[in-house]
Design a protein around this motif. Structure first.
Motif, short mmCIF file in Angstrom:
data_model
loop_
_atom_site.label_atom_id
_atom_site.label_comp_id
_atom_site.label_asym_id
_atom_site.label_seq_id
_atom_site.Cartn_x
_atom_site.Cartn_y
_atom_site.Cartn_z
N LEU A 154 -23.69 13.21 -24.57
CA LEU A 154 -24.83 12.91 -24.98
C LEU A 154 -25.00 13.95 -26.60
CD1 LEU A 154 -27.66 13.79 -22.31
CD2 LEU A 154 -27.51 11.81 -23.84
N ARG A 155 -23.93 14.52 -26.75
CA ARG A 155 -23.77 16.07 -27.90
C ARG A 155 -22.63 14.94 -28.65
NH1 ARG A 155 -21.37 20.13 -23.96
NH2 ARG A 155 -23.36 21.17 -23.73
N VAL A 156 -22.14 14.14 -28.23
CA VAL A 156 -21.28 12.92 -29.05
C VAL A 156 -22.38 12.30 -29.26
CG1 VAL A 156 -19.69 11.06 -28.68
CG2 VAL A 156 -19.20 13.11 -28.41
N LEU A 157 -23.70 11.21 -28.66
CA LEU A 157 -24.38 10.59 -29.15
C LEU A 157 -25.68 11.36 -30.29
CD1 LEU A 157 -26.07 7.67 -28.63
CD2 LEU A 157 -26.67 8.77 -27.18
N ALA A 158 -25.39 12.75 -30.17
CA ALA A 158 -26.09 12.74 -30.93
C ALA A 158 -25.04 12.64 -32.14
CB ALA A 158 -26.83 13.95 -30.72
N ALA A 159 -24.38 13.49 -32.37
CA ALA A 159 -23.95 13.76 -33.39
C ALA A 159 -23.72 12.62 -34.24
CB ALA A 159 -22.81 14.70 -33.03
N TYR A 160 -23.33 11.52 -33.41
CA TYR A 160 -22.88 10.57 -34.76
C TYR A 160 -23.78 9.60 -34.65
CZ TYR A 160 -17.86 10.17 -34.31
OH TYR A 160 -16.68 10.30 -34.78
N LEU A 195 -14.14 9.61 -23.97
CA LEU A 195 -15.77 9.43 -23.18
C LEU A 195 -15.16 8.09 -22.02
CD1 LEU A 195 -17.85 9.59 -25.21
CD2 LEU A 195 -18.12 10.92 -23.56
N VAL A 196 -13.86 7.34 -22.55
CA VAL A 196 -13.66 6.36 -21.54
C VAL A 196 -12.43 7.21 -20.42
CG1 VAL A 196 -11.62 4.63 -21.93
CG2 VAL A 196 -13.21 4.85 -23.56
N ALA A 197 -11.64 7.99 -20.73
CA ALA A 197 -11.17 8.99 -19.89
C ALA A 197 -12.15 9.59 -18.52
CB ALA A 197 -10.66 9.84 -20.32
N LYS A 198 -13.02 10.26 -19.26
CA LYS A 198 -14.02 10.68 -17.98
C LYS A 198 -14.75 9.19 -17.37
CE LYS A 198 -15.32 14.62 -21.00
NZ LYS A 198 -14.53 16.12 -20.27
N VAL A 199 -14.93 7.90 -18.10
CA VAL A 199 -15.75 7.33 -16.84
C VAL A 199 -15.16 6.94 -16.33
CG1 VAL A 199 -16.71 4.73 -16.69
CG2 VAL A 199 -17.68 7.07 -19.03
N LEU A 200 -13.44 6.73 -16.39
CA LEU A 200 -12.46 6.06 -15.30
C LEU A 200 -12.16 6.87 -14.30
CD1 LEU A 200 -10.28 3.93 -17.86
CD2 LEU A 200 -11.37 3.28 -16.53
N VAL A 246 -23.62 4.05 -23.11
CA VAL A 246 -23.56 4.36 -21.64
C VAL A 246 -22.60 4.99 -20.76
CG1 VAL A 246 -21.45 1.70 -20.34
CG2 VAL A 246 -22.92 1.29 -22.55
N ALA A 247 -21.76 6.55 -21.53
CA ALA A 247 -21.03 6.79 -20.86
C ALA A 247 -21.84 8.23 -20.12
CB ALA A 247 -20.26 7.64 -21.83
N ALA A 248 -22.96 8.39 -20.78
CA ALA A 248 -24.04 9.15 -20.81
C ALA A 248 -25.08 8.80 -19.53
CB ALA A 248 -25.13 9.71 -21.54
N LEU A 249 -25.30 7.84 -18.95
CA LEU A 249 -25.54 6.60 -18.06
C LEU A 249 -24.38 6.69 -16.65
CD1 LEU A 249 -27.17 3.99 -19.98
CD2 LEU A 249 -27.74 5.66 -19.16
N LEU A 260 -22.20 9.06 -16.28
CA LEU A 260 -21.27 10.58 -15.78
C LEU A 260 -22.58 11.78 -15.58
CD1 LEU A 260 -19.22 11.05 -18.81
CD2 LEU A 260 -18.33 10.08 -16.73
N THR A 261 -21.89 12.01 -15.00
CA THR A 261 -23.15 13.83 -14.61
C THR A 261 -22.66 15.57 -15.18
OG1 THR A 261 -22.34 13.79 -12.43
CG2 THR A 261 -23.82 12.23 -12.29
N GLY A 262 -23.44 16.05 -14.95
CA GLY A 262 -23.20 17.50 -14.86
C GLY A 262 -22.45 17.77 -16.27
N ASP A 263 -20.87 19.04 -16.53
CA ASP A 263 -20.54 18.77 -18.17
C ASP A 263 -20.71 17.45 -18.44
OD1 ASP A 263 -21.57 21.47 -17.39
OD2 ASP A 263 -19.64 21.92 -16.68
N ALA A 264 -19.90 16.94 -18.34
CA ALA A 264 -19.63 15.22 -18.78
C ALA A 264 -20.65 14.76 -19.26
CB ALA A 264 -18.72 14.66 -18.10
N ARG A 265 -21.58 14.47 -18.75
CA ARG A 265 -22.86 13.48 -19.29
C ARG A 265 -23.39 14.73 -20.53
NH1 ARG A 265 -27.97 13.71 -18.56
NH2 ARG A 265 -29.17 11.34 -18.61
N ARG A 266 -22.82 15.84 -20.66
CA ARG A 266 -23.93 16.70 -21.09
C ARG A 266 -23.20 16.62 -22.87
NH1 ARG A 266 -25.78 20.18 -17.40
NH2 ARG A 266 -23.61 20.58 -17.16
N PHE A 267 -21.59 16.48 -22.76
CA PHE A 267 -20.72 15.83 -23.73
C PHE A 267 -21.23 14.95 -24.68
CE2 PHE A 267 -16.56 14.19 -24.69
CZ PHE A 267 -16.52 14.79 -26.01
#
Length: 282
Positions: free
Chosen positions: A72-78, A133-138, A58-61, A63-70
């Motif tokens: 996606l990395r968390v999603l891939a790792a988990y 992730l929640v802080a970045k979205v807010l 949900v955060a990847a959808l 966020l934009t830029g570096d926050a979105r890439r972060f």
């Protein structure tokens, strides 16, 4: 794509994610029991891993830029961690069943240590990465859409007058003041070139309008208004010793502190009187 199609697509995604979560439930629960978690902690363990995957998606959808890439990395790792734990659950038959107790995840000690470290670090990582992730979205500010109508963009901006900045208006110099300075009182419009007519009109329109109404008492001059006779009498006494060449409108205006028009009228009267006196003497 209309709203119904989007709603159907989202509903299908929720169904697929829910079924995948249920399939992965047993594996993650049994792994949690094998590393020493009790019954309640083992039942909550799948939410730690697969739940954070949903949050990162949900955060990847959003966020934009570096926050979105972060995100996606968390999603891939988990996702990779959940895949490894599900794979281990499938290889170790001792982990299957309701009576799973503490045990080994692999026969080889280094592999067992690595798997235990992975399984026990996922809850701590969920706290850190989930909070981030929640802080970045807010705190995310959506970018301005360049295709937004101009009228909408103008409404969101404050005018220069609201900001307290003076608005400078560029106008084309008018030839009328030049003609007036040259002594031309009237201007024949037909004689003015066509290319000069429009700037003249624009300059006339852009001129500020003068304030009308009565002048406040505080702004009025304290000097009493003198009549023509009083001005003439005062001018006679001041210019009695002046030669005729010095009787100019500017000199009389400065001496009497009056307007240019009244000074010219007094000058003509004084010259006429001196010519008359000279004629009588001759």
């Amino acid at each position: 794509m209309n709203r119904k199609a989007k709603a159907a697509l989202v509903l299908a995604l929720v169904v697929v994610v829910g079924m995948a979560f249920r399939v992965s439930w047993n594996a993650l629960r049994d792994v949690a029991r094998a590393i020493g978690a009790d019954g309640t902690a083992a039942n909550l363990y799948p939410f730690v891993v697969d739940g954070l995957m949903a949050l990162a998606l949900v955060a990847a959808l959003v966020l934009t830029g570096d926050a979105r890439r972060f995100a996606l990395r968390v999603l891939a790792a988990y996702t990779l961690a959940s895949l490894v734990l599900n794979y281990v659950h499938g290889l170790v038959p001792a982990l299957h069943g309701e009576s799973v107790d503490w045990g080994r995840l692999a026969d080889w000690d280094p592999a067992n240590w690595a798997l235990v470290l992975l399984a026990t670090s996922l809850p701590v990582g969920s706290i850190y990465f989930g909070s981030d992730l929640v802080a970045k979205v807010l705190h995310h500010q959506p970018p301005t859409d360049p295709t937004e109508p101009e009228s909408v963009q103008i409404d969101t901006k404050r005018s220069m007058a609201e900001l307290g900045e003076p608005m400078v208006e560029e106008t084309t110099p008018s030839p009328v003041p030049k003609l007036a300075a040259a002594g031309v009182d009237t201007v024949d419009v037909a004689a003015v070139p066509v290319e000069l007519r429009v700037p003249v009109a624009a300059a006339e329109v852009s001129r500020p309008r003068r304030a009308t109404g009565r002048v406040p008492v505080a702004a009025r001059s304290s000097r009493p208004v003198r009549s023509e006779a009083e001005l003439l009498a005062e001018a006679r006494s001041l210019t009695e010793s002046w030669p005729v060449e010095k009787l100019t409108g500017e000199g009389i205006r400065k001496a009497l502190h009056t307007s240019a028009a009244k000074a010219r009228a007094v000058r003509e009267t004084l010259k006429a009187e001196r010519e008359r006196d000279a004629a009588v003497v001759s």
